[in-house]
Design a protein around this motif. Structure first.
Motif, PDB file in Angstrom:
ATOM      1  N   ALA A 139      10.910 -19.799  10.129  1.00  0.00           N
ATOM      2  CA  ALA A 139      11.285 -18.384  10.230  1.00  0.00           C
ATOM      3  C   ALA A 139      10.234 -17.644  11.048  1.00  0.00           C
ATOM      4  O   ALA A 139       9.082 -18.071  11.161  1.00  0.00           O
ATOM      5  N   GLY A 140      10.636 -16.517  11.632  1.00  0.00           N
ATOM      6  CA  GLY A 140       9.759 -15.805  12.564  1.00  0.00           C
ATOM      7  C   GLY A 140       8.398 -15.455  12.005  1.00  0.00           C
ATOM      8  O   GLY A 140       7.378 -15.591  12.699  1.00  0.00           O
ATOM      9  N   ASP A 141       8.338 -15.025  10.753  1.00  0.00           N
ATOM     10  CA  ASP A 141       7.048 -14.646  10.178  1.00  0.00           C
ATOM     11  C   ASP A 141       6.263 -15.853   9.671  1.00  0.00           C
ATOM     12  O   ASP A 141       5.223 -15.698   9.042  1.00  0.00           O
ATOM     13  N   ASP A 158       0.815  -7.379   9.972  1.00  0.00           N
ATOM     14  CA  ASP A 158      -0.549  -7.846   9.688  1.00  0.00           C
ATOM     15  C   ASP A 158      -0.566  -9.009   8.697  1.00  0.00           C
ATOM     16  O   ASP A 158      -1.621  -9.361   8.159  1.00  0.00           O
ATOM     17  N   ASP A 159       0.597  -9.635   8.465  1.00  0.00           N
ATOM     18  CA  ASP A 159       0.696 -10.739   7.511  1.00  0.00           C
ATOM     19  C   ASP A 159       0.383 -12.050   8.243  1.00  0.00           C
ATOM     20  O   ASP A 159       1.231 -12.917   8.432  1.00  0.00           O
ATOM     21  N   VAL A 160      -0.871 -12.170   8.660  1.00  0.00           N
ATOM     22  CA  VAL A 160      -1.289 -13.265   9.535  1.00  0.00           C
ATOM     23  C   VAL A 160      -1.344 -14.584   8.768  1.00  0.00           C
ATOM     24  O   VAL A 160      -1.870 -14.647   7.651  1.00  0.00           O
ATOM     25  N   LEU A 161      -0.808 -15.657   9.360  1.00  0.00           N
ATOM     26  CA  LEU A 161      -0.857 -16.987   8.764  1.00  0.00           C
ATOM     27  C   LEU A 161      -2.272 -17.556   8.854  1.00  0.00           C
ATOM     28  O   LEU A 161      -3.038 -17.183   9.747  1.00  0.00           O
ATOM     29  N   PRO A 162      -2.624 -18.497   7.990  1.00  0.00           N
ATOM     30  CA  PRO A 162      -3.970 -19.094   8.089  1.00  0.00           C
ATOM     31  C   PRO A 162      -4.202 -19.813   9.414  1.00  0.00           C
ATOM     32  O   PRO A 162      -5.319 -19.786   9.950  1.00  0.00           O
ATOM     33  N   GLU A 163      -3.170 -20.441   9.968  1.00  0.00           N
ATOM     34  CA  GLU A 163      -3.312 -21.109  11.261  1.00  0.00           C
ATOM     35  C   GLU A 163      -3.537 -20.088  12.372  1.00  0.00           C
ATOM     36  O   GLU A 163      -4.342 -20.307  13.292  1.00  0.00           O
ATOM     37  N   THR A 164      -2.819 -18.975  12.302  1.00  0.00           N
ATOM     38  CA  THR A 164      -2.996 -17.903  13.283  1.00  0.00           C
ATOM     39  C   THR A 164      -4.399 -17.315  13.172  1.00  0.00           C
ATOM     40  O   THR A 164      -5.047 -17.029  14.187  1.00  0.00           O
ATOM     41  N   ALA A 165      -4.871 -17.132  11.937  1.00  0.00           N
ATOM     42  CA  ALA A 165      -6.225 -16.608  11.735  1.00  0.00           C
ATOM     43  C   ALA A 165      -7.270 -17.534  12.358  1.00  0.00           C
ATOM     44  O   ALA A 165      -8.272 -17.065  12.924  1.00  0.00           O
ATOM     45  N   ALA A 166      -7.037 -18.843  12.284  1.00  0.00           N
ATOM     46  CA  ALA A 166      -7.967 -19.798  12.906  1.00  0.00           C
ATOM     47  C   ALA A 166      -8.020 -19.584  14.413  1.00  0.00           C
ATOM     48  O   ALA A 166      -9.103 -19.588  15.024  1.00  0.00           O
ATOM     49  N   LEU A 167      -6.858 -19.388  15.035  1.00  0.00           N
ATOM     50  CA  LEU A 167      -6.828 -19.137  16.478  1.00  0.00           C
ATOM     51  C   LEU A 167      -7.474 -17.802  16.821  1.00  0.00           C
ATOM     52  O   LEU A 167      -8.180 -17.677  17.834  1.00  0.00           O
ATOM     53  N   GLY A 258       8.380  -8.883  13.566  1.00  0.00           N
ATOM     54  CA  GLY A 258       7.384  -9.896  13.253  1.00  0.00           C
ATOM     55  C   GLY A 258       6.073  -9.541  13.914  1.00  0.00           C
ATOM     56  O   GLY A 258       5.750  -8.366  14.133  1.00  0.00           O
ATOM     57  N   GLY A 259       5.288 -10.569  14.260  1.00  0.00           N
ATOM     58  CA  GLY A 259       4.000 -10.318  14.881  1.00  0.00           C
ATOM     59  C   GLY A 259       4.035 -10.501  16.379  1.00  0.00           C
ATOM     60  O   GLY A 259       5.077 -10.771  16.976  1.00  0.00           O
ATOM     61  N   ASN A 260       2.859 -10.355  17.014  1.00  0.00           N
ATOM     62  CA  ASN A 260       2.738 -10.518  18.452  1.00  0.00           C
ATOM     63  C   ASN A 260       2.286 -11.938  18.766  1.00  0.00           C
ATOM     64  O   ASN A 260       2.148 -12.779  17.879  1.00  0.00           O
ATOM     65  N   SER A 261       2.028 -12.197  20.062  1.00  0.00           N
ATOM     66  CA  SER A 261       1.750 -13.553  20.522  1.00  0.00           C
ATOM     67  C   SER A 261       0.257 -13.773  20.748  1.00  0.00           C
ATOM     68  O   SER A 261      -0.538 -12.834  20.799  1.00  0.00           O
ATOM     69  N   SER A 262      -0.103 -15.043  20.948  1.00  0.00           N
ATOM     70  CA  SER A 262      -1.498 -15.398  21.219  1.00  0.00           C
ATOM     71  C   SER A 262      -1.989 -14.731  22.504  1.00  0.00           C
ATOM     72  O   SER A 262      -3.136 -14.273  22.579  1.00  0.00           O
ATOM     73  N   ARG A 333      14.626 -20.474   4.137  1.00  0.00           N
ATOM     74  CA  ARG A 333      13.993 -19.281   4.724  1.00  0.00           C
ATOM     75  C   ARG A 333      14.276 -19.204   6.225  1.00  0.00           C
ATOM     76  O   ARG A 333      14.599 -18.129   6.754  1.00  0.00           O
ATOM     77  N   ALA A 334      14.155 -20.326   6.904  1.00  0.00           N
ATOM     78  CA  ALA A 334      14.379 -20.329   8.349  1.00  0.00           C
ATOM     79  C   ALA A 334      15.841 -20.038   8.670  1.00  0.00           C
ATOM     80  O   ALA A 334      16.138 -19.294   9.617  1.00  0.00           O
ATOM     81  N   SER A 335      16.765 -20.598   7.908  1.00  0.00           N
ATOM     82  CA  SER A 335      18.188 -20.368   8.167  1.00  0.00           C
ATOM     83  C   SER A 335      18.550 -18.900   7.982  1.00  0.00           C
ATOM     84  O   SER A 335      19.291 -18.322   8.786  1.00  0.00           O
ATOM     85  N   ARG A 336      18.043 -18.297   6.927  1.00  0.00           N
ATOM     86  CA  ARG A 336      18.305 -16.869   6.717  1.00  0.00           C
ATOM     87  C   ARG A 336      17.730 -16.035   7.858  1.00  0.00           C
ATOM     88  O   ARG A 336      18.369 -15.094   8.336  1.00  0.00           O
ATOM     89  N   PHE A 337      16.530 -16.398   8.302  1.00  0.00           N
ATOM     90  CA  PHE A 337      15.895 -15.645   9.388  1.00  0.00           C
ATOM     91  C   PHE A 337      16.719 -15.732  10.669  1.00  0.00           C
ATOM     92  O   PHE A 337      17.013 -14.705  11.306  1.00  0.00           O
TER      93      PHE A 337
END
Length: 451
Positions: A139-141, A158-167, A258-262, A333-337
């Motif tokens: 899903a997008g988020d 601002d609901d940043v994923l842990p992987e996104t936070a690493a980047l 959702g959020g923005n890109s890298s 979750r992904a299907s609903r999104f």
């Protein structure tokens, strides 16, 4: 003609039979670090949502930094192989490190959790059906590429994923001159995104695919909001541009962007970001800019009808099973999104079809892109919803509503698979050619920046 050094690097890519799993990619980085301790360092830069360590291999000691990460979308494994080949060549060849002029930071897989849900198709056979029946896209988020912070007009995230936070931490630490988020598409030709126009680079990027027998994609951009720099080279999308496009065209704003890109996060550092989009299957039509016998407006209306049918099916199946589905299922979750995010698309397509500029003939490439988008999204997202229902049955949640919905969707899905096969224009591309194209684009960009 490509420069001789780049031609030689194309030849450095070995034959590759299958894609790598998350564990295989991590093991590849560990092995390089053990074999080349003098020029590398391996460190943990974060943790996945399910607890896997995220490893980054640093190579060289130049003053400027380049950040490369594979699998920002977990159904796009070409980048994992490209990242490993890049790291291997940099470890082995000091002359290449000097030519490219960066200190490299390579993450072979930034989303191991998502890649594991695609492992059913990674070892083949590489057919559209086998891929789609084992497909997963979050899903997008929950997508790492699109969960960077966003604060633009009424769009906020601002609901940043842990992987996104690493980047984010890496980008802030490195302030990279070059960043490559390694993506791929499914069918068509090769195309690129750049965060800014670089006319001196465009020609070599366009030439690389033809050198490997691949088509340069001259079809539809992924979104009508995306600007084009040159044939097959587009401006990197960001939420700000997409938001303004909605407002300018009077379309209702989505409930959530959702959020923005890298690339948006790295923009304050002056980073040049490159995305190379490569297909698993080639279609010669995507490079044909000649006019077809179909108007662009009619092609858009046909696309809208296909999307409306798909969304209708997904909404109906989800409504019929909603009370019974497991809330923790990534497939649910992904299907609903995706059902929600695709719902406004048919109206937007029909609105574009009514515009005066759409009354012209569609090019062969545009027609192919629009038609395949319907096949691709049917197989992708109806296939993932079918996986969601199968998973419910697999854990013993085989309620009457789920069993009935699964039977109905499976029959319709078989019909859509048959339609895609009847179209018959998809030819699988050797994995070596895909990796070589992405690798060559990446190092050509680095060498261009050094110069």
């Amino acid at each position: 003609m490509l420069p001789a050094w780049l031609e030689a690097e194309l030849e450095s890519v070995p034959e590759i039979e299958v894609f790598s799993t998350a564990d295989e990619l991590v093991e590849g980085l560990r092995a390089l670090a053990e074999r080349h301790p003098g020029v590398t360092s391996l460190r943990r830069v974060g943790t996945s949502g399910l607890g896997d360590p995220l490893l980054c291999l640093t190579i060289g000691n130049a003053s400027q930094n380049a950040l490369v990460f594979g699998l920002p979308h977990p159904n796009e494994p070409i980048g994992g192989l490209s990242a490993l080949h890049l790291a291997r060549r940099l470890c082995e060849d000091a002359e290449l490190r000097d030519r490219l002029g960066h200190r490299w930071h390579v993450i072979a897989c930034i989303d191991p959790d998502g890649l594991r849900l695609n492992e059913g198709w990674l070892k083949g056979p590489l057919t559209r059906e086998h891929y789609a029946r084992n497909f997963y896209r979050p899903a997008g988020d929950e997508q790492i590429e699109w969960t960077f912070p966003l604060d633009y007009k009424t769009a906020y995230f601002d609901d940043v994923l842990p992987e996104t936070a690493a980047l984010m931490r890496l980008i802030d630490q490195l302030r990279p001159t070059l960043m490559c988020s390694l993506h791929n598409t499914e069918l068509g030709g090769v195309y690129y995104y750049l965060s800014r126009p670089e006319p001196g680079l465009h020609g070599v990027l366009q030439e690389i695919p033809s050198r490997l027998g691949l088509s340069l994609d001259r079809g539809e951009p992924e979104s009508p909001s995306i600007a084009q720099y040159a044939d097959g080279i587009f401006k990197m999308p960001d939420i700000e541009t997409i938001y303004d496009y909605y407002v300018e065209h009077g379309d209702p704003l989505p409930e959530s962007f959702g959020g923005n890109s890298s690339h948006s996060y790295a923009r304050p550092y002056g980073t040049l970001t490159l995305l190379s989009e490569l297909p698993y299957w080639d279609d010669a039509r995507v490079s044909d800019a000649s006019p077809s016998a179909t108007s662009y407006a009619d092609a858009l209306r046909e696309q809208a009808a296909g999307f409306r049918d798909l969304v209708g099916w997904m909404e109906e199946i989800l409504a019929a099973t909603d009370a019974d589905l497991s809330s923790g299922s990534a497939f649910v979750r992904a299907s609903r999104f995706f059902a929600r995010i695709m719902a406004p698309s048919p109206d937007s397509m029909e609105k574009r079809a009514a515009e005066p500029e759409s009354q012209r003939p569609a090019t062969v490439a545009e027609l192919a892109s629009l038609q395949d988008s319907v096949h691709m999204f049917r197989l992708r997202y109806a296939g993932m919803l079918l996986r969601a229902l199968d998973a419910e049955v697999g854990i013993g949640n085989a309620t009457p509503a789920i069993r009935t919905a699964r039977t109905r969707l499976a029959a319709q899905y078989d019909a859509w698979v048959a339609e895609d096969k009847a179209a018959g224009s998809a030819e699988p591309i050797p994995i070596r050619s895909l990796v070589a194209t992405q690798y060559a684009a990446l190092i050509a960009t680095a060498e261009y920046l050094r110069r």
